[in-house]
Design a protein around this motif. Structure first.
Motif, short mmCIF file in Angstrom:
data_model
loop_
_atom_site.label_atom_id
_atom_site.label_comp_id
_atom_site.label_asym_id
_atom_site.label_seq_id
_atom_site.Cartn_x
_atom_site.Cartn_y
_atom_site.Cartn_z
N HIS A 101 -29.21 1.35 3.66
CA HIS A 101 -30.35 0.93 2.85
C HIS A 101 -30.92 2.07 1.99
O HIS A 101 -31.73 1.81 1.10
N LEU A 102 -30.52 3.29 2.29
CA LEU A 102 -31.05 4.43 1.52
C LEU A 102 -30.67 4.33 0.05
O LEU A 102 -31.42 4.76 -0.82
N LYS A 103 -29.50 3.75 -0.22
CA LYS A 103 -29.05 3.59 -1.60
C LYS A 103 -30.03 2.73 -2.40
O LYS A 103 -30.27 2.99 -3.59
N ILE A 104 -30.59 1.74 -1.74
CA ILE A 104 -31.57 0.86 -2.41
C ILE A 104 -32.78 1.66 -2.85
O ILE A 104 -33.26 1.53 -3.99
N PHE A 105 -33.28 2.54 -1.98
CA PHE A 105 -34.49 3.28 -2.29
C PHE A 105 -34.21 4.48 -3.19
O PHE A 105 -35.12 4.98 -3.86
N LYS A 106 -32.97 4.93 -3.23
CA LYS A 106 -32.60 5.91 -4.25
C LYS A 106 -32.70 5.29 -5.64
O LYS A 106 -33.24 5.89 -6.58
N SER A 107 -32.19 4.08 -5.76
CA SER A 107 -32.29 3.37 -7.04
C SER A 107 -33.75 3.05 -7.37
O SER A 107 -34.16 3.12 -8.54
N PHE A 108 -34.53 2.73 -6.35
CA PHE A 108 -35.96 2.46 -6.54
C PHE A 108 -36.66 3.70 -7.09
O PHE A 108 -37.46 3.62 -8.03
N GLY A 109 -36.34 4.86 -6.54
CA GLY A 109 -36.94 6.11 -7.02
C GLY A 109 -36.57 6.41 -8.46
O GLY A 109 -37.41 6.81 -9.26
N ALA A 141 -34.60 15.31 -2.55
CA ALA A 141 -34.57 16.58 -3.28
C ALA A 141 -34.15 16.41 -4.74
O ALA A 141 -34.62 17.13 -5.62
N GLU A 142 -33.30 15.45 -5.02
CA GLU A 142 -32.82 15.26 -6.39
C GLU A 142 -33.92 14.81 -7.35
O GLU A 142 -33.78 14.92 -8.57
N TYR A 143 -35.04 14.31 -6.79
CA TYR A 143 -36.13 13.84 -7.65
C TYR A 143 -37.19 14.91 -7.90
O TYR A 143 -38.09 14.71 -8.72
N ILE A 144 -37.10 16.02 -7.21
CA ILE A 144 -38.13 17.07 -7.32
C ILE A 144 -38.28 17.58 -8.76
O ILE A 144 -39.41 17.73 -9.25
N PRO A 145 -37.20 17.86 -9.51
CA PRO A 145 -37.39 18.30 -10.90
C PRO A 145 -38.15 17.29 -11.76
O PRO A 145 -38.94 17.69 -12.64
N THR A 146 -37.93 16.01 -11.50
CA THR A 146 -38.64 14.97 -12.25
C THR A 146 -40.14 15.01 -11.99
O THR A 146 -40.95 14.67 -12.86
N ILE A 147 -40.52 15.47 -10.78
CA ILE A 147 -41.92 15.48 -10.38
C ILE A 147 -42.62 16.78 -10.74
O ILE A 147 -43.77 16.78 -11.19
#
Length: 307
Positions: free
Chosen positions: A186-194, A292-298
């Motif tokens: 299910h993590l893939k779903i929330f990666k796409s959500f992010g 961690a992959e979203y940290i630069p976006t934030i």
């Protein structure tokens, strides 16, 4: 199952009228009844081989429609009793900022959304929460760009009151998934959500909503002239000494309400942004190291806003 879901939807439609009539005990009874129905449906689905995919999809299609989503959001309508002249500190964890609910009723309401989250499942929850955030963004974009309306006056607070409820629904849906625990698939779903929500949350006009007087003042045309004029008129009418006038001007620089800028609107903007940031916080807990992959976006928007 479809009959019980229809009963749940019917009760949801009646929640706003009960809330507006200030019958808090009746409101809690109805919300607990919804939670009970949904819990029974969840147990029925778990005992079936089909895992209730058709039932979940049916419920999602219904509850995402504006009548039902708006009914839930109206229950979480933001309080409007901030009638002082100051921008009060924003508290992120309080259950006392709702117009129609005291703290105990707010806990029941949040629990109700968490239970609905369990029925919808990870995929449908992500779709629902994504739709809620998109609704807020589109509505704000329409206010600021298409109609050129203010984001810090009294009329804007009315917009914030209702859209805050939508943000709370999105937050509690994601929290519900965090509480039940997710499997790795299910993590893939929330990666796409992010990937879907983060660019929206950190883009204008949502990210630039003013929550303090210093941020609001540049957004209001001729705000400096308004401030000077209001101080002068007030001092002339009340025959204030020079020392008092200096005190008023000093207070204005420290977040005092002035004409054209509403303290309630700024407070509402702050609460709305906190709820949206809490969605990111919950998402980071769900994803763990994958976040961690979203940290630069934030990081860049945060640095830019606090420079």
């Amino acid at each position: 199952r479809h009959y019980m879901m229809s009963c749940v939807l019917e009760i949801i439609q009646g929640l706003p009228s009960i809330a507006r009539s200030r019958r808090e005990s009746d409101l809690k009874v109805k919300m607990r009844l919804i939670s009970g129905y949904v819990s029974v449906i969840c147990r029925m689905i778990s005992s079936k081989k089909d895992k209730g995919t058709i039932s979940r999809d049916f419920f999602l299609r219904k509850i995402m429609n504006n009548p039902y989503k708006r009914c839930l959001a109206d229950v979480f309508c933001l309080e409007d009793n901030n009638d002082n002249n100051y921008v009060v500190p924003v508290e992120s964890s309080s259950n006392q900022q709702f117009k129609y609910m005291q703290e105990d009723a707010a806990i029941v309401a949040r629990s109700m959304i968490n239970t609905i989250s369990q029925l919808l499942g990870p995929k449908n929850c992500a779709i629902f929460a994504d739709g809620c955030i998109a609704d807020i963004f589109d509505s704000l974009l329409d206010r600021t760009q298409n109609r050129n309306l203010s984001v810090c006056d009294k009329t804007h607070f009315i917009w914030t009151q209702h859209n805050y409820g939508i943000a709370v629904i999105a937050l509690e849906l994601i929290k519900g998934q965090e509480e039940i625990g997710l499997k790795k698939r299910h993590l893939k779903i929330f990666k796409s959500f992010g990937k879907s929500i983060l660019p929206i949350l950190f883009s204008n006009p949502l990210w630039q909503l003013p929550s303090s007087f210093q941020w609001a003042q540049p957004m209001e045309k001729n705000s400096t002239k308004i401030i000077q004029g209001s101080v002068f008129q007030y001092s002339q009418h009340n025959l204030l000494p020079t020392s008092t006038m200096k005190g008023i001007i000093r207070d204005i620089k420290q977040n005092v309400f002035v004409p054209g800028i509403s303290a309630m609107a700024l407070h509402g903007n702050g609460l709305l942004q906190i709820s949206l940031m809490q969605i990111i916080e919950t998402l980071s807990t769900i994803l763990g190291t994958n976040f961690a992959e979203y940290i630069p976006t934030i990081i860049y928007p945060l640095l830019q806003k606090n420079k």
